[in-house]
Scaffold this active site. Structure first.
Site, PDB file in Angstrom:
ATOM      1  N   LYS A  76      36.040   2.051  24.936  1.00 48.56           N
ATOM      2  CA  LYS A  76      36.987   3.160  25.082  1.00 48.56           C
ATOM      3  C   LYS A  76      38.117   2.897  24.115  1.00 48.56           C
ATOM      4  O   LYS A  76      38.819   1.889  24.230  1.00 48.56           O
ATOM      5  CB  LYS A  76      37.515   3.212  26.520  1.00 48.56           C
ATOM      6  CG  LYS A  76      38.834   3.943  26.706  1.00 48.56           C
ATOM      7  CD  LYS A  76      38.783   5.424  26.432  1.00 48.56           C
ATOM      8  CE  LYS A  76      40.188   5.981  26.121  1.00 48.56           C
ATOM      9  NZ  LYS A  76      41.260   5.588  26.989  1.00 48.56           N
ATOM     10  N   GLY A 135      45.183   4.543  22.822  1.00 48.85           N
ATOM     11  CA  GLY A 135      46.482   3.893  22.694  1.00 48.85           C
ATOM     12  C   GLY A 135      46.913   3.674  21.254  1.00 48.85           C
ATOM     13  O   GLY A 135      46.524   4.423  20.341  1.00 48.85           O
ATOM     14  N   GLY A 176      45.263  11.863  23.798  1.00 49.62           N
ATOM     15  CA  GLY A 176      46.492  12.356  24.406  1.00 49.62           C
ATOM     16  C   GLY A 176      47.581  12.856  23.470  1.00 49.62           C
ATOM     17  O   GLY A 176      47.895  14.054  23.477  1.00 49.62           O
ATOM     18  N   ASP A 202      38.865   7.282  30.267  1.00 53.59           N
ATOM     19  CA  ASP A 202      38.562   5.972  30.844  1.00 53.59           C
ATOM     20  C   ASP A 202      37.412   6.085  31.850  1.00 53.59           C
ATOM     21  O   ASP A 202      36.446   5.340  31.786  1.00 53.59           O
ATOM     22  CB  ASP A 202      39.803   5.413  31.572  1.00 53.59           C
ATOM     23  CG  ASP A 202      40.917   5.046  30.612  1.00 53.59           C
ATOM     24  OD1 ASP A 202      40.624   4.458  29.557  1.00 53.59           O
ATOM     25  OD2 ASP A 202      42.086   5.372  30.903  1.00 53.59           O
ATOM     26  N   LYS A 237      42.004   2.886  34.349  1.00 53.66           N
ATOM     27  CA  LYS A 237      41.288   1.840  33.613  1.00 53.66           C
ATOM     28  C   LYS A 237      40.604   0.867  34.581  1.00 53.66           C
ATOM     29  O   LYS A 237      39.450   0.497  34.405  1.00 53.66           O
ATOM     30  CB  LYS A 237      42.250   1.092  32.687  1.00 53.66           C
ATOM     31  CG  LYS A 237      42.727   2.012  31.559  1.00 53.66           C
ATOM     32  CD  LYS A 237      43.688   1.391  30.590  1.00 53.66           C
ATOM     33  CE  LYS A 237      44.491   2.492  29.897  1.00 53.66           C
ATOM     34  NZ  LYS A 237      43.678   3.574  29.290  1.00 53.66           N
TER      35      LYS A 237
END
Lengths: 286, 286, 286, 286, 286, 286
Positions: free
Chosen positions: E29, E32, E65, E185, E244
């Site tokens: 995944k 970030g 995001g 996630d 997560k």
């Protein structure tokens, strides 16, 4: 002390080399100190397993000079050489084959298996992999000594496709089914050509090809085929290096793009050569 | 003198046997006189090539007793046995492996190739085919002697699928990568079971299993597993035959339908057994 | 009485032939006495199953002369021939097809299955295996008689790969989908060429090609294509043998290395020819 | 007159059916008027080729009642029936097989090939597809009449995988290799079950299964297995329909989800049933 | 400065890890900082290509995001969240899909291709990879937000077998064909389970799971499933970490042996984790 | 009202076309009204699924003109065109890619999946399917606009072999990994050539190629390549049609036998063209 970050960095820098060599066959002639010194031996076999795991197809070819002479002496036979070629009578060829195919070969197989690779030991007689005819040295009958006239790679494909690393002892089958002693360097070059390998790599006990044999600092890091032929013709190549340079030329002529003479005394020299920028030893190119 | 018509008749009578054995694997333990006498040796290898050509999948397992002792003696070592098991120190195991994997094995390969078959010589170390652990004989440390605890047949499939006949020397790899001397009869039985072979065939120097070892006319031509176990328990089985009977029982227990002890001194005994009505030697069944 | 040893010997002597013919396709034209006499018929089918089991790929082609005429007569039709070719009107071709594809063909299939082979009966219409165009004999309209202009072997490959022996009735499909009567010898020759068979074998009722048709002792055991053409031109070949010699020449021209005319009245003549030294009948070569 | 737009619309409406039947096997018993009337015959074969092209795997099974009797009469034999079963002596079974496998079968193959399909004609003897044992009708010996006890579909898979449509004549092989006459409806049901077909489709000369055989308007468009069994038990099913209903029940019991009895006199009834909303005839479900 | 010898040493030490992970699937995944910071992004993609080359099968899943909110703002829409879930009206889901599948996804594909890998970008709609149903958050209608109820991995196999790295945008297809926003996630955890991956790896912006979120030195380097569930229940897990940890638990429950939460801000953290002794971040195990 | 019989008739008449197109690849450029009007859109996707089910291999290529401009305006950017080519700055190409690959593409995939097909949406960046270099229009720098210089179809084969319909957005990858805007018609022509498609089909908003653009009744139903080139040279082809005619010529030159310009406003025009006698629009041939 190398930090974790540095370690990751080093691994990451292997990327372009991994890309280039993926799925390619490399014929590695294993010999010299790397075959005698236990830690070096283990390091080479670890490297071979690693090459295999990262997608390269290594094929090992080996001789076994010192062990043969040693066993001969134990059996009360005195090794004799003519022009660097072993005079090989019926008893001797039996010893040669026993030592190469029964001891050295299976020892290498065992080490590779211990490091998690899958290996199969072969001699040039299995599947008639190496067919040779007898050769003479001038007028001297050398006995059961031959030069390879055909390489039948059929036995290697199914093994490679199932993930086995072939380890090949340098004896050949003669025209009448007899065993013949052959030069391991030469046959490695012929095999590399027959397999259209990406590289032929010869592990030796010298830093590489030297301009002046007396001065290691005259290492030739790159040599093209023409230069190599001139060097041979000039007589400036050391006797032990002659068959190695010839093997490289055979491979290049057969379409192998690169041949390498590496110093097998340096630990993990295979990884240095293949996965770092600076390379090692002498590279020959067409 | 056999006429052409008779010849055709004989061939034609092989039909039901060809049908029954088509595509089946047969593990053949090769040993005894058939391994020493040159014409017998050649006849066996011809037969093996013939079996392969008519659609049977032969797998050869061999030991090499006399040659090992002979080489040991040449090297100044005196063979020692405890309960029929060779005491095998570090030097001895090296000799054992050299002789089996480097001499006997490659000699068989060579003969099969001469008769037009394709053979690959392996030892139990290749692809970790035979994994063994050390065994003792009572309190005596026999050294590098083992009993097989795992048979990994992965290396055999790709070879068989490409038409190669596997020829396997009876040495194994130990848990630390060391070579171990193993009983060739036993491992042939285990291999037959692992391959779910159609038959295990043991070539020996006796007519078969005898009711009374002194009288050849007491040959037992068929014995079931229960009777064989009783014979073993009765102590009436000759020492040399014990491991053979044990190997047959291992194979039967592992699902092999038939195991045979044949007289390897009879030329073409394999063909007699497999393709004629009368069979030969002793057949064991579950 | 042949001993077991002799039997094993005979089998063993088949080795070189097994080696030579392994995996090769042989087109066998089945006809004559071997098709009428029950024991001969059974012997041929046994031999075909045996060939298949030992790794040869037999393909059978058959006609069915006597049975056709017999059924015609039962149906009140009188067979008529012009230059040896059957005059084939609409009713006749229907009978021809019924007898060949429905009776003879399925009878052969059934026998092969009984001897443990797997057979599939086809006619030249299945998968458009034989496509023919109508032919005349001089000015005479022979009706539904054709000569093959295309051989589509696509239907044979999947059957062969799954171990089925194809048995093919000699009728063809015409350009408008009609059934055409074709010469079984000729089409066997064309099929052998299309399949690049190793051999075309014609089973007949004569010992082979004779120098002098009146004297069986003048059998020609080997004839090259040039000699065969000269024999045809000389007019010395018996009428019934003409299409057979022509079929052999078609096969040879199409790259088939050997064509054979064998005496189908000799039991197991296929095995004699293929697996013994002396051969049988006449062999034609390019 | 149907416009282009309407045509596209019709094709487009086939989408859900195409989706449902994609890759599925359908066993089609071909018989009745559709086998005699030339335009109907051609329409059925066109439809079969179309089914094959749109991704369905059709398998045809056929008998050949009228043609058999006709040929028998020509040969001077009078057909006899006991309880609707043909008394089949040795001569008769030969005629049955000739007509079914040699005439009807190859005629169907020929038509399919003409419409661009690839077909292979088989009988139940090829590859031992249908193995039967003799049956009696009460005390009457019917001769060479059998009921199928084993269906070996091995011969069908390689043909289907290479794009051939199998066309199968309803004769079987007996335990001694003899030909046996079998009921084509029954064997179609058994074959559908053995192949785990998506559908069994029986082409007949009636609109379907009728509540009251005298009144076509009592057509049962859907019947479950229980109802079908009750109908059979009630004795209200017309004699000719009994084996058809039985075949449907065999298929349903063998896991075939749907069985259909269709009116083969309606042109393109296969397409109507499979690709339009209203369906046709009687559908049986478990 | 790291010497050549040290480099070779580092590479050589990767051997046991290469062996362990060979041929295994790892679902990564990606999110970030590693997705925003250009050098980090490039380092991750280099590592992914390297993993692929050394025989691991990486599958990337990503959300996106910040880019979504940014594009929404540009289009004059204000992002709204309920309990951390984006309220997703019809216009918003269109933007979500455009950004994820059209921008982020293809950007990743492009980078992998630049580093010599072969990548194919997919969304959960391709081949109905992720099928979801709408979910609510308590009483609040979140609009086009879903939870995945089925994972169809059929589209991934042919791509993987041909050497393509799948890159998957976290949108799903709803029951009426509509696009649904899903948690990246969560779906990574579900995909890892469906593929029976060797590892699930989540790249985040924190060092890992912390005992005390305020103190980085309380990093939990190993946590079993039970402890993870207790941590979740205790309410001590930071909001952003909840999905997560849940994803890791989903994977573990589905048979994935190890799940990792790694700090994506550390360059080459994937290589550190996979190929060095010390690992990185938090490892969860069953 | 169309009767069942008529329906079956219509289906049956599709037979010759099904035969001709079986297994063939067709590249369909999807655009114009058929992409905007919801019922037309659904009809096209239904047809594509139907083509796939009947054995044709459709490959869709699409642009997305109106949606791009619309999204640009929402984001406050004014679309600018030079000679009909969109001036594409960095922000614009990001929008182009988002809309094409993230919205239009996934919307098509979703519709195909709803109708029971299996689709995978790709852009020219996936697997480096379309590699382009930047182009200028005279002296004007158009920004991120390219022309395709290489088509790598490797990613399409595994998808096609597993039954997935590829749907491809017309963006390409540039030499430095950047995204480039390309003409969808042109690339459809190039892709048809690279795949050696049977047909290139362009769905447009006009009846086809007109002799006189003002008069629809001057539709050219068939045009050869020479005539098409003359029409282009004459300047009588409407601007919007120029790239379409060019794409057709590219395809024809690349070995595609037929290219079609169809009126996408007609429902099920694909089925009309492919499966009825009259065809539709303009057909170009070499």
């Amino acid at each position: 002390m190398i930090s974790d970050l540095e370690r990751a960095q080093v691994l990451s820098e292997a990327l372009p080399y991994l890309r280039r060599y993926h799925g390619r066959t490399m014929v590695i002639k294993y010999g010299g100190a790397a075959m005698v010194d236990e830690p070096l031996k283990r390091a080479v076999m670890q490297d071979v397993v690693l090459l295999h795991l990262v997608g390269i197809r290594p094929v090992l070819v080996h001789g076994g000079g010192p062990e043969i002479s040693e066993t001969m002496k134990k059996l009360g036979k005195e090794p004799t050489f003519v022009n660097g070629l072993r005079v090989t009578d019926a008893e001797t060829i039996e010893i040669v084959e026993m030592v190469l195919a029964g001891k050295t070969n299976k020892g290498i197989v065992s080490l590779i298996e211990q490091y998690g690779g899958k290996a199969v030991g072969l001699s040039g007689k299995d599947g008639s992999l190496f067919v040779a005819r007898r050769m003479k040295s001038g007028d001297t009958d050398l006995g059961f000594v031959g030069e390879v006239v055909a390489v039948n790679t059929a036995v290697l494909r199914p093994l490679a496709e199932h993930g086995f690393i072939p380890v090949i002892a340098s004896v050949a089958v003669g025209e009448e089914g007899e065993t013949l002693n052959i030069n391991a360097d030469h046959v490695a070059g012929q095999l590399a050509a027959a397999l259209r390998a990406e590289k032929l790599i010869l592990l030796t006990d010298v830093p590489g090809l030297l301009e002046d044999v007396a001065r290691p600092e005259t290492l030739l890091s790159e040599v093209d085929a023409q230069q190599a032929r001139e060097l041979l013709a000039s007589g400036r190549v050391e006797r032990g290096m002659i068959p190695k340079v010839e093997a490289c030329l055979t491979a290049l002529q057969g379409g192998v793009p690169r041949a390498h003479i590496l110093d097998g005394r340096r630990p993990h020299v295979l990884l240095s050569e293949l996965f770092t920028d600076r390379g090692a030893g002498t590279m020959l190119y067409p």
